[in-house]
Design a protein around this motif. Sequence first.
Motif, short mmCIF file in Angstrom:
data_model
loop_
_atom_site.label_atom_id
_atom_site.label_comp_id
_atom_site.label_asym_id
_atom_site.label_seq_id
_atom_site.Cartn_x
_atom_site.Cartn_y
_atom_site.Cartn_z
N ARG A 84 0.84 -1.19 0.00
CA ARG A 84 0.00 0.00 0.00
C ARG A 84 0.88 1.25 0.00
NH1 ARG A 84 -4.06 -0.44 4.87
NH2 ARG A 84 -2.09 -0.88 5.95
N ALA A 85 0.35 2.34 -0.51
CA ALA A 85 1.11 3.60 -0.52
C ALA A 85 0.16 4.76 -0.73
CB ALA A 85 2.18 3.58 -1.62
N ASN A 86 0.54 5.90 -0.19
CA ASN A 86 -0.16 7.15 -0.48
C ASN A 86 0.81 8.07 -1.22
OD1 ASN A 86 1.61 7.97 1.50
ND2 ASN A 86 0.04 8.31 3.05
N ASP A 87 0.45 9.32 -1.37
CA ASP A 87 1.29 10.25 -2.12
C ASP A 87 2.67 10.38 -1.48
OD1 ASP A 87 1.21 12.66 -4.23
OD2 ASP A 87 2.19 13.37 -2.40
N LEU A 88 2.72 10.48 -0.15
CA LEU A 88 4.00 10.64 0.55
C LEU A 88 4.91 9.45 0.33
CD1 LEU A 88 5.84 12.12 2.57
CD2 LEU A 88 4.54 11.04 4.41
N VAL A 89 4.38 8.23 0.45
CA VAL A 89 5.18 7.03 0.25
C VAL A 89 5.69 6.95 -1.19
CG1 VAL A 89 5.12 4.50 0.25
CG2 VAL A 89 4.01 5.77 2.09
N ALA A 90 4.84 7.27 -2.15
CA ALA A 90 5.25 7.23 -3.55
C ALA A 90 6.35 8.25 -3.83
CB ALA A 90 4.05 7.49 -4.45
N GLU A 91 6.25 9.43 -3.23
CA GLU A 91 7.31 10.43 -3.40
C GLU A 91 8.63 9.93 -2.83
OE1 GLU A 91 6.71 14.67 -2.75
OE2 GLU A 91 4.60 14.24 -2.39
N ALA A 92 8.57 9.29 -1.64
CA ALA A 92 9.79 8.78 -1.03
C ALA A 92 10.40 7.65 -1.86
CB ALA A 92 9.49 8.30 0.39
N ALA A 93 9.57 6.74 -2.34
CA ALA A 93 10.06 5.59 -3.10
C ALA A 93 10.60 5.99 -4.46
CB ALA A 93 8.93 4.57 -3.26
N SER A 94 10.16 7.11 -4.99
CA SER A 94 10.60 7.54 -6.32
C SER A 94 11.84 8.42 -6.28
CB SER A 94 9.47 8.32 -6.99
OG SER A 94 9.29 9.58 -6.32
N ARG A 113 0.28 17.28 -3.77
CA ARG A 113 0.27 15.82 -3.99
C ARG A 113 0.86 15.46 -5.35
NH1 ARG A 113 -5.80 14.34 -1.71
NH2 ARG A 113 -5.49 15.09 0.41
N PRO A 114 2.14 15.74 -5.56
CA PRO A 114 2.73 15.56 -6.90
C PRO A 114 2.69 14.14 -7.44
CG PRO A 114 4.41 16.07 -5.26
CD PRO A 114 3.09 16.31 -4.61
N ALA A 115 2.84 13.12 -6.57
CA ALA A 115 2.79 11.75 -7.07
C ALA A 115 1.41 11.43 -7.63
CB ALA A 115 3.16 10.76 -5.96
N TYR A 116 0.37 11.81 -6.90
CA TYR A 116 -0.99 11.62 -7.40
C TYR A 116 -1.19 12.40 -8.70
CZ TYR A 116 -2.57 9.55 -2.94
OH TYR A 116 -2.75 8.74 -1.85
N SER A 117 -0.71 13.64 -8.72
CA SER A 117 -0.92 14.48 -9.90
C SER A 117 -0.19 13.93 -11.12
CB SER A 117 -0.44 15.91 -9.61
OG SER A 117 -1.18 16.48 -8.56
#
Length: 208
Positions: A84-94, A113-117
Motif C-alpha cells: 500500500r502507498a499514499n502520495d507521501l510514500v510514492a514520493e519517497a520511493a521515487s 500531492r505531486p505523485a498523485y498528480s
Amino acid sequence: PERAYAHLYFTANKRSVALDPARAEDQDAFSRLVASADVLIETAPVAQRGARGLAPEALRALNPGLIHASITPFGPEGEWRDWRANDLVAEAASGLLWLCGERRGPPWHGSGRPAYSMASLAAATGIMAALTAREKRGTGAPGAHLEVALQEAASMAAIQSATPTFWSWFGRIPGRPGLSNALQCRDGGWVGLLVRPVSFAKFRDWVI
C-alpha cells in the motif's frame, strides 16, 4: 466528503454515483455503466481486481472497446505490487521527496500531492492516446488496458523537473522553463503540449 475543496476542484462538471460492490444490485448497475462507457479509471489493489469485477478480461467481455486505466502504487508486477502507498510514500520511493526541502534540513512533502498528480497526468495522456487510436481504427475496434504506477510517475517528475545535481553539487536552484508549447485549437481554446521539438512533426502527423 463530496463538499471537500479537492473533490469540488477535481470533479467539476461531473456527475457522481456511489456503488457498493458487495450488493448485487450495485454490481449490476456497475456492469451497465461499464458496458456503455468509453473510459474506466480505477485504483483497486491488483490482488482484489477479480473480486471487484475489475479484471481486464471481465471488463473486456462487457465492453470490448473500453479504455481501462489501472493506477496502483507500484504496478502489477514485482515484489512491491501488493504494497500500500499514499502520495507521501510514492514520493519517497521515487526519489522525489529527497529533492524537496532546505539543503541541510529533512525532506519535505511537496505540496499539491505531486505523485498523485503525475500519475493522473500519465493516465490521462495514455487514455487520450488510446481513444485516438481506437477512433482511427474505426467502429468495433478493441479497447486497451493501461497500467500506471505512482512510483514510476513520481520518478518522471524527479527526472524532468528537479535535476538534483544542481542543488546537491552546486548549491544552485535549477531554472524552470515556462509553458513553451501553448497551441490554439480549432474551436478557439488552448492546449499545452510538452512535445520535444525533434518529435513534434511526427506527433502532429499522428494527431491529424
